[in-house]
Design a protein around this motif. Sequence first.
Motif, mmCIF file in Angstrom:
data_model
loop_
_atom_site.group_PDB
_atom_site.id
_atom_site.type_symbol
_atom_site.label_atom_id
_atom_site.label_comp_id
_atom_site.label_asym_id
_atom_site.label_seq_id
_atom_site.Cartn_x
_atom_site.Cartn_y
_atom_site.Cartn_z
ATOM 1 N N HIS A 20 33.999 27.520 78.563
ATOM 2 C CA HIS A 20 34.039 27.013 77.274
ATOM 3 C C HIS A 20 33.477 25.455 77.139
ATOM 4 C CE1 HIS A 20 35.789 25.241 73.373
ATOM 5 N NE2 HIS A 20 35.659 26.702 73.024
ATOM 6 N N TYR A 70 30.872 24.622 70.197
ATOM 7 C CA TYR A 70 30.384 26.074 70.157
ATOM 8 C C TYR A 70 30.708 26.980 71.374
ATOM 9 C CZ TYR A 70 27.529 30.176 68.839
ATOM 10 O OH TYR A 70 27.204 31.392 68.566
ATOM 11 N N PRO A 71 31.541 27.823 71.124
ATOM 12 C CA PRO A 71 31.896 28.612 72.543
ATOM 13 C C PRO A 71 31.270 29.339 73.527
ATOM 14 C CG PRO A 71 32.967 29.692 70.641
ATOM 15 C CD PRO A 71 32.122 28.737 70.080
ATOM 16 N N ASN A 72 29.905 29.637 72.541
ATOM 17 C CA ASN A 72 28.871 30.673 73.352
ATOM 18 C C ASN A 72 27.926 30.046 74.321
ATOM 19 O OD1 ASN A 72 30.054 32.788 72.151
ATOM 20 N ND2 ASN A 72 28.796 33.068 70.646
#
Length: 387
Positions: free
Chosen positions: A276, A262-264
């Motif tokens: 990231h 999940y990038p956030n």
Amino acid sequence: MLKVLSPDIILKYNSKTLSKRLLLTISSSRQEKRYNSFRTTETNPLNHTTNHLGQFYRISHDLEQKIFHHGGLPKSFQIQSKTFTETCLMVREPYVDIVNCIKSMDFSKPALRFVLYGKEGSGKTLTMAHLLHYAYLSDFLIVHVPWVGNWMRRCKESSASSTKEGYTDINLDAASWLLHFKTQNATLLNNPDFVTSKEYIWSKRESTPKEVSLIKLIDHGISRVKYASDCVVCLAEEIKHLSKKGLCKTFVAIDGFNAFFYPNTRIKTEKKEIVHPSKVVVTEAFLNLTRYDWNNAVCVVTVDQLVHAEQDKLSYLPKYLLGKDGFEHLDPFIPICVSGYSNKEFTSCMDYYRERKWVPSLPGMDEELAFLSNSNPYKLMGLCGPL
């Protein structure tokens, strides 16, 4: 003047009293029998089968400290356990399904991967806790990450990696995890065969020689926090090497695995840019351990909506939560759904609460709580919690 009652009236009165007492005794006996049915005396998870479904078993305090001292049990569950003066887990179907697969698997084949999924609060973490208890008593080398989200969204500190350009270290969290690993595997790590396969050079003056105890590598990461993240990566490679040689069986358990994709994240570089997960050094270690290119291993991971921001909680299914990269990384895997309580499990849970004097026994109470909680374990715990 005193009124003398006739013998017939006295006999009738005594009969009614005896009947009431008899009914109360029978009712109390039935209630006691029902309360006893929610517990099992079988405290060894190796022996838990479908015959124990919906029943609670107790974990001793000593075992709890060895397995979960540094994490693995939800905070709300720990508070409840402290209130109840005991730690009890319910035997549920997902646990039995996975254990049956493990017992029948061929460990010479590539690592078997399971993905626990389900709605928030359905019991994925506690199912994993049950599996960790099984793995500990089965002499597995345990690689357990209590909650990946703590690293990606609430890490203690972060810094630019000194060994990998463009990567980020979370060394304090990595050192804490190494201590967790050392505690869970304290007995197995004394095995004289558990030695490093090569030399690790940390600086001009510091190194970990080849063929020294694995504990030396772990202790270096704990005492020299600067190298903790790199030590985790090296340890993961050594674990795979030991398993491939047949010196141990490894049980990998990662809660909130989708946080690796999940990038956030809330990790930021010195330039205030979001990092990231793939650029966090420890990520490499656990993605390495969840591949299928080794044997004598079992991997159990959970995917959870809690990892995602509120606007991204559209589905609890693995394909959505893992995303394209995460799904392809684990594929093929065995999905195991952890759903809400069945009728039997709900009844057992309420009986357990009543036995602990946590909720009263009122007419229609169970039906109302089942409706309000939708038989969700976490919601039920909250509804039965103190005001």
